[in-house]
Design an enzyme around this catalytic site. Structure first.
Site, short mmCIF file in Angstrom:
data_model
loop_
_atom_site.label_atom_id
_atom_site.label_comp_id
_atom_site.label_asym_id
_atom_site.label_seq_id
_atom_site.Cartn_x
_atom_site.Cartn_y
_atom_site.Cartn_z
CE LYS A 132 71.41 28.00 6.84
NZ LYS A 132 72.51 29.15 7.17
NE ARG B 299 71.93 26.31 13.09
CZ ARG B 299 71.10 27.19 12.72
NH1 ARG B 299 69.74 26.91 12.01
NH2 ARG B 299 71.47 28.28 12.36
NE ARG C 132 70.76 37.78 9.55
CZ ARG C 132 70.94 36.48 9.63
NH1 ARG C 132 70.81 35.71 8.60
NH2 ARG C 132 71.44 36.22 10.64
NE ARG D 150 68.79 36.24 13.72
CZ ARG D 150 69.09 35.17 12.83
NH1 ARG D 150 68.74 34.92 11.52
NH2 ARG D 150 69.88 34.28 13.49
NE ARG E 182 74.07 32.95 14.48
CZ ARG E 182 73.61 33.94 13.79
NH1 ARG E 182 74.05 35.10 14.17
NH2 ARG E 182 73.05 33.68 12.80
P1 ADP Z 1 71.57 32.61 6.45
O1 ADP Z 1 70.06 32.21 6.36
O2 ADP Z 1 72.26 31.60 5.86
O3 ADP Z 1 71.85 32.94 7.55
P2 ADP Z 1 70.46 35.06 4.88
O4 ADP Z 1 69.98 34.56 3.75
O5 ADP Z 1 69.81 35.64 6.16
O6 ADP Z 1 71.87 33.76 5.47
O7 ADP Z 1 71.94 36.07 4.27
C1 ADP Z 1 72.68 36.92 5.29
C2 ADP Z 1 72.98 38.50 5.03
O8 ADP Z 1 73.61 38.21 3.74
C3 ADP Z 1 71.53 39.15 4.60
O9 ADP Z 1 71.85 40.39 4.90
C4 ADP Z 1 71.53 38.91 2.95
O10 ADP Z 1 70.92 39.93 2.67
C5 ADP Z 1 72.98 38.90 2.67
N1 ADP Z 1 72.94 37.85 1.40
C6 ADP Z 1 72.44 36.81 1.07
N2 ADP Z 1 73.02 36.31 0.00
C7 ADP Z 1 74.00 37.04 -0.39
C8 ADP Z 1 74.94 37.01 -1.45
N3 ADP Z 1 74.97 36.06 -2.42
N4 ADP Z 1 75.66 38.14 -1.83
C9 ADP Z 1 75.76 39.13 -0.89
N5 ADP Z 1 74.94 39.38 0.24
C10 ADP Z 1 74.15 38.26 0.38
P1 AMP Z 2 69.28 30.85 12.19
O1 AMP Z 2 67.92 32.01 12.16
O2 AMP Z 2 68.97 29.65 11.27
O3 AMP Z 2 70.43 31.73 12.07
O4 AMP Z 2 69.03 30.30 13.57
C1 AMP Z 2 68.99 31.18 14.95
C2 AMP Z 2 69.44 30.61 16.15
O5 AMP Z 2 68.33 29.47 16.23
C3 AMP Z 2 70.71 29.61 16.24
O6 AMP Z 2 71.87 30.34 16.28
C4 AMP Z 2 70.38 28.64 17.08
O7 AMP Z 2 70.29 29.09 18.27
C5 AMP Z 2 68.76 28.40 16.76
N1 AMP Z 2 68.34 27.17 15.78
C6 AMP Z 2 68.06 27.43 14.43
N2 AMP Z 2 67.74 26.27 14.08
C7 AMP Z 2 68.41 25.37 14.83
C8 AMP Z 2 68.46 23.82 14.90
N3 AMP Z 2 68.13 23.07 13.66
N4 AMP Z 2 68.96 23.46 16.06
C9 AMP Z 2 69.29 24.04 17.20
N5 AMP Z 2 69.16 25.20 17.22
C10 AMP Z 2 68.48 26.04 15.91
#
Ligand code: ADP
Ligand code: AMP
Length: 220
Positions: A15, A90, A130, A162, A173
């Site tokens: 995302k 969420r 990541r 992270r 998660r």
């Molecule tokens: P989210 O925001 O949904 O948690 P991220 O955008 O942070 O996911 O992506 C999670 C990890 O996967 C990151 O390290 C990113 O670089 C990698 N990633 C994102 N899209 C892809 C893809 N299409 N193929 C492989 N790796 C990806």
């Molecule tokens: P993310 O960066 O989207 O992976 O979110 C990291 C963490 O932030 C999540 O695991 C939750 O603990 C918190 N968080 C982010 N967005 C929300 C949401 N919309 N509602 C509740 N907790 C959230």
């Protein structure tokens, strides 16, 4: 009329990665609730202190705190034409509050929900590899490595892993997503705004599929 797009999908689906590409191309601000909480943690705010306990455990931050934070963010002037939401809503309560917020403040509604689908095994590999920068730019050691190890390609900041990307927290998660967020797929399907996207493809192909769906919402 303002345009509101919600990127839905489990943790690690891509995302944040896609939001960076799409917000530029749609000219909409990228609002990531995870990034907003991390900014509050960094700035040692009361909200940050409260959110951190939940985030470290892989749990969701309570709805009331999350909803008021989003409401405040949407009241800023860069959101007059809409926004691209990443990681919000969420829960069903957040989705309903968001609908009310859009109707009351913008006389608007959620226009489009691309739902990025990726299998659970791949999510774990993505999250554990990541690396990101304090400005929310995302990389992966294997799938999207930065040009220089440990340095953000976009803003030059140092990259970090992270705390909640450790394997134990990652599994929790994903379970929290299944229990509390996955029901939103049906919620948005009922509103006829849900589009399923194959998130297992390369980053560029995923962007192309999302942009294809969003074409009709692009501002002239
Ligand atoms: P989210 O925001 O949904 O948690 P991220 O955008 O942070 O996911 O992506 C999670 C990890 O996967 C990151 O390290 C990113 O670089 C990698 N990633 C994102 N899209 C892809 C893809 N299409 N193929 C492989 N790796 C990806
Ligand atoms: P993310 O960066 O989207 O992976 O979110 C990291 C963490 O932030 C999540 O695991 C939750 O603990 C918190 N968080 C982010 N967005 C929300 C949401 N919309 N509602 C509740 N907790 C959230």
């Amino acid at each position: 009329m303002a345009t509101f797009i919600v990127l839905l999908g489990p943790p690690g689906a891509g995302k944040g990665t896609q939001a960076q590409i799409i917000s530029r191309s749609m000219n909409l601000p990228h609002i990531s609730t995870g990034d907003l909480f991390r900014e509050n943690i960094k700035n040692l705010t009361e909200l940050g202190k409260e959110a951190q306990t939940y985030m470290n455990q892989g749990q969701l931050v309570p709805d009331s705190l999350t909803i008021s934070m989003v409401k405040e963010r949407l009241s800023r002037s860069d959101c007059v034409n809409g926004a691209l939401l990443d990681g919000f809503p969420r829960t069903s309560a957040q989705a309903e509050a968001f609908d009310r917020m859009l109707l009351e403040t913008f006389k608007s509604k959620v226009d489009c929900v691309p739902c990025i689908e990726v299998e659970a095994d791949h999510l774990i590999e993505r999250l554990c590899g990541r690396w990101m920068c304090p400005n929310g730019h995302v990389f992966h050691t294997k799938f999207n490595p930065p040009k220089e190890s440990g340095v953000c390609d976009i803003c030059g900041s140092a990259l970090y892993q992270r705390d909640d990307d450790k394997i134990q927290t990652v599994s929790r998660r994903i379970a929290v997503y299944e229990a509390q967020t996955a029901p939103l797929i049906q919620y948005y399907e009922n509103q006829n705004v849900l589009y399923r996207i194959d998130g297992s493809q390369e980053i560029d192909s995923v962007s192309a599929d999302i942009l294809d769906v969003l074409k009709k919402f692009a501002k002239k």
